[in-house]
Design a protein around this motif. Structure first.
Motif, PDB file in Angstrom:
ATOM      1  N   UNK A   1       0.840  -1.192   0.000  1.00  0.00           N
ATOM      2  CA  UNK A   1       0.000   0.000   0.000  1.00  0.00           C
ATOM      3  C   UNK A   1       0.884   1.254   0.000  1.00  0.00           C
ATOM      4  N   UNK A   2       0.379   2.306  -0.667  1.00  0.00           N
ATOM      5  CA  UNK A   2       1.182   3.513  -0.802  1.00  0.00           C
ATOM      6  C   UNK A   2       1.507   4.129   0.544  1.00  0.00           C
TER       7      UNK A   2
ATOM      8  N   UNK B   1       1.905   5.538  -7.757  1.00  0.00           N
ATOM      9  CA  UNK B   1       0.733   4.748  -7.390  1.00  0.00           C
ATOM     10  C   UNK B   1       1.066   3.261  -7.357  1.00  0.00           C
ATOM     11  N   UNK B   2       0.615   2.548  -6.335  1.00  0.00           N
ATOM     12  CA  UNK B   2       0.745   1.094  -6.358  1.00  0.00           C
ATOM     13  C   UNK B   2      -0.278   0.522  -7.338  1.00  0.00           C
TER      14      UNK B   2
ATOM     15  N   UNK C   1       9.235  -4.434  -2.833  1.00  0.00           N
ATOM     16  CA  UNK C   1       8.665  -5.297  -1.786  1.00  0.00           C
ATOM     17  C   UNK C   1       7.513  -6.155  -2.325  1.00  0.00           C
ATOM     18  N   UNK C   2       7.687  -6.652  -3.557  1.00  0.00           N
ATOM     19  CA  UNK C   2       6.708  -7.551  -4.141  1.00  0.00           C
ATOM     20  C   UNK C   2       5.481  -6.870  -4.700  1.00  0.00           C
ATOM     21  N   UNK C   3       5.481  -5.536  -4.746  1.00  0.00           N
ATOM     22  CA  UNK C   3       4.326  -4.772  -5.226  1.00  0.00           C
ATOM     23  C   UNK C   3       4.729  -3.908  -6.416  1.00  0.00           C
ATOM     24  N   UNK C   4       3.954  -3.912  -7.524  1.00  0.00           N
ATOM     25  CA  UNK C   4       4.279  -3.032  -8.650  1.00  0.00           C
ATOM     26  C   UNK C   4       3.873  -1.584  -8.353  1.00  0.00           C
ATOM     27  N   UNK C   5       4.712  -0.657  -8.777  1.00  0.00           N
ATOM     28  CA  UNK C   5       4.417   0.776  -8.679  1.00  0.00           C
ATOM     29  C   UNK C   5       4.652   1.410 -10.052  1.00  0.00           C
ATOM     30  N   UNK C   6       3.821   2.402 -10.360  1.00  0.00           N
ATOM     31  CA  UNK C   6       4.033   3.162 -11.593  1.00  0.00           C
ATOM     32  C   UNK C   6       3.886   4.647 -11.302  1.00  0.00           C
ATOM     33  N   UNK C   7       4.401   5.464 -12.223  1.00  0.00           N
ATOM     34  CA  UNK C   7       4.355   6.918 -12.052  1.00  0.00           C
ATOM     35  C   UNK C   7       3.769   7.576 -13.291  1.00  0.00           C
ATOM     36  N   UNK C   8       2.965   8.610 -13.054  1.00  0.00           N
ATOM     37  CA  UNK C   8       2.407   9.409 -14.142  1.00  0.00           C
ATOM     38  C   UNK C   8       2.564  10.885 -13.800  1.00  0.00           C
TER      39      UNK C   8
END
Length: 333
Positions: free
Chosen positions: A1-2, A49-50, A99-106
């Motif tokens: 979580x973010x 964002x996650x 930590x096993x979670x995808x994150x992206x940026x916009x």
């Protein structure tokens, strides 16, 4: 979580997108606390964002982020102007794992929520351009609409089976069942009957040869009118090949507040790009009328969100009936 990310982690992730984080502010969404992080950087303001897995799909998290990123790249490569570009990471991918979670940026879109008829007309135009974007998608073995209908029929079945039991643990649901339960079942029966019409059956059969991308989760917080008055749709986590008719019906239901002036503006914008035949209109109308909030409330009777949804339904019931009458006249001119 973010909201579990520390400042050091945020700076580390930002560097993987070739950005230097200067200031970070968590921002909550309608249903998720601290859903996104606003980051002031050396090159401007961005959103970190996650990526959230779609629980309605069988595929796992890794497969879903790969598919979503591939489809987002298709939109960017085809100059779809209603999405904030996803930034490439130093790996060349549109996301990073942490930590096993995808994150992206916009890019962060500064603006206001929708509130005027021209905003809804612009939303209709944006959705139609998404649905008509042809970018080499392979044919699908099944109709996306019939697959969605199959899933919704299962939820309708659960409502009829569990409505009485679920209402015993939630007073708000018990009152709603007494007042609206018969109407919920009638709305679904009318929709299933309409979808069985031969014209709509042929329409769904043709759908397999012309697959289209859908957003899947257009709600008011996911639509921003930027300071230059251009519309942007955000949160593309659920982008996939799917039913454009269900996507359209859900968008009207989720964004217009049952106000017929906004519905008319949306459909004017949509059909300005993608005119709909009478069978297509009848299909959208049928899917619009389904009592999706009731399905959720019966499935999760103890949920706070269920109680809030039932309260909103009670407050807007007259508007809902008027909106359904409008959709019926639009589908049967």
């Amino acid at each position: 979580m973010a909201h579990l990310l520390g400042q050091r982690e945020i700076r580390s992730i930002s560097r993987r997108f070739r950005l230097q984080a200067l200031r970070c502010t968590p921002v909550s969404s309608l249903y998720r606390k601290n859903a996104v992080i606003q980051i002031q950087t050396n090159l401007g303001t961005f959103a970190l964002k996650p990526y959230n897995r779609n629980p309605h799909l069988r595929s796992g998290l890794a497969a879903q982020i790969k598919s979503a990123a591939k489809n987002v790249r298709l939109l960017m490569n085809n100059a779809y102007g209603f999405i904030p570009d996803w930034l490439p990471a130093d790996s060349g991918k549109l996301w990073v794992m942490h930590r096993g979670k995808p994150f992206y940026m916009t890019a962060w879109i500064h603006g206001r929520p929708m509130g005027m008829e021209q905003d809804y007309e612009q939303l209709g135009l944006a959705l139609a351009k998404l649905h008509t974007l042809r970018c080499g998608l392979p044919h699908t073995p099944q109709s996306a609409t019939l697959e969605q209908v199959r899933l919704w029929k299962a939820k309708d079945h659960d409502l009829r089976k569990n409505m009485v039991r679920a209402s015993s643990v939630n007073p708000a649901l018990r009152r709603a069942v007494r007042q609206y339960g018969t109407a919920w079942k009638r709305f679904s029966d009318e929709a299933w009957s309409e979808i069985r019409h031969p014209d709509i059956s042929r329409l769904c059969a043709q759908e397999k040869a012309s697959p289209a991308l859908i957003h899947g989760d257009i709600t008011p917080p996911n639509v921003i009118i930027a300071n230059d008055e251009r519309l942007h749709i955000i949160d593309w986590d659920f982008i996939r090949v799917g039913s454009t008719y269900a996507d359209t019906a859900k968008t009207i239901m989720n964004t217009t507040g049952f106000h017929t002036a906004f519905m008319e503006a949306f459909l004017r914008g949509y059909e300005g790009i993608r005119p709909l035949s009478l069978p297509e209109r009848r299909l959208v109308k049928a899917l619009y009328g389904l009592p999706r909030e009731a399905w959720y409330a019966v499935r999760f009777p103890k949920s706070k969100r269920s109680t809030e949804m039932l309260k909103t339904m009670d407050q807007t019931w007259t508007l809902r009936r008027q909106s359904m009458e409008y959709m019926n006249s639009w589908a049967n001119p």
